[in-house]
Scaffold this motif. Structure first.
Motif: not given
Length: 298
Positions: A87-95
């Motif tokens: 459920x977590x969008x990878x594109x919205x995560x910091x490095x």
């Protein structure tokens, strides 16, 4: 190294798709290069893998199989579309947060193993757990259990250069499975193994799914794809078709694998209808040696 199948809800092995997907690729496109050199590796891929589900990805060379896996593992980013893990969008995560998610939730088996040469088999396997704060002693116990499960307990204190390719492959698989990885991504995980050892490895992957994990495996072998619940066929970067696997009920580890699908791309012959990490960088000398754990911020 038992998976906690209660995490994320109970799993129905008869219909795993009733649960929210562990992996969801939503209209994912990946383009390399520009202008005349532009190459569409993936084109609008829609794919979900649910808890308890084992998905095999097949297709001819250049169809986008490995690209699909690297995107699913957060090792690359799509040109368009969205990838979600639990459920977590990878594109919205910091490095840093992406590295944490890869290390804790995703186990990645690479074709070229990516073991750290300066570490023993047990040290390669236990490193991601130690980076997560598990004590060195506890992490080693988990690593030894993982090696035993893959039938290579005697390799615990051996370095990669002192192993055969098949032994390195099994160490890499053990590293991908240690801890509570909810998503296992495997790129030709049996490529360096003999047929009997390959079947044993597939049985371990199957058991992880039966315990509640989700797995996506790239393979060229129809017999290996027959271990999966579902076979996704890629062609020219797009999903050309999907077919049901030949698995019926919960497979026992001692059971014989089902008969291979009829054609070279894993289509079921019984009339079944058609219906995805690396270590990243550390502050030491590990560079990009991979193993399901992301970058470490010091």
């Amino acid at each position: 190294m038992q998976l906690n199948s209660s995490r994320g809800g109970s799993v129905s092995h008869s219909d795993p798709t009733r649960s929210a997907p562990v992996l969801h690729l939503a209209n994912v496109t990946r383009v390399h290069g520009r202008g005349a050199a532009e190459v569409h590796a993936l084109r609008g891929v829609e794919l979900a893998v649910h808890p308890g589900e084992f998905v095999a990805v097949m297709g001819p060379s250049g169809s986008g199989k490995s690209t699909l896996l690297t995107l699913a593992g957060g090792l690359d980013a799509p040109s368009e579309g969205e990838i979600l893990v639990e459920g977590v969008a990878l594109g919205g995560l910091s490095r840093g947060r992406l590295a944490d998610l890869r290390r804790r939730s995703i186990g990645y088996v690479f074709q070229d193993y990516n073991l750290i040469p300066a570490l023993t088999a047990a040290e390669n396997i236990s490193l991601p757990r130690e980076l997560d704060g598990v004590s060195g002693r506890a992490a080693r116990r988990e690593a030894l259990a993982a090696l035993e499960e893959l039938g290579i307990g005697e390799l615990a204190d051996r370095f990669p250069d002192d192993m055969s390719g098949g032994q390195q492959q099994r160490v890499a698989i053990a590293r991908a499975l240690i801890g509570e990885r909810r998503l296992v991504l495997a790129d030709e995980p049996t490529g360096a193994l003999d047929s009997a050892t390959g079947e044993a490895v597939l049985a371990v992957l199957r058991a992880r799914c039966d315990a509640g994990a989700a797995a996506m495996m790239v393979t060229h072998e129809a017999a290996h794809a027959s271990w999966a619940d579902r076979v996704v066929h890629l062609k020219d970067g797009a999903v050309a078709s999907e077919s049901h696997g030949r698995r019926t009920g919960k497979r026992r580890l001692t059971a014989e694998p089902p008969s291979a699908p009829a054609d070279g791309y894993g289509h079921a012959a019984d009339g079944a209808g058609h219906s995805a990490t690396g270590t990243g960088q550390t502050s030491g000398d590990f560079g990009h040696a991979a193993g399901g754990f992301g970058e470490v911020s010091r």
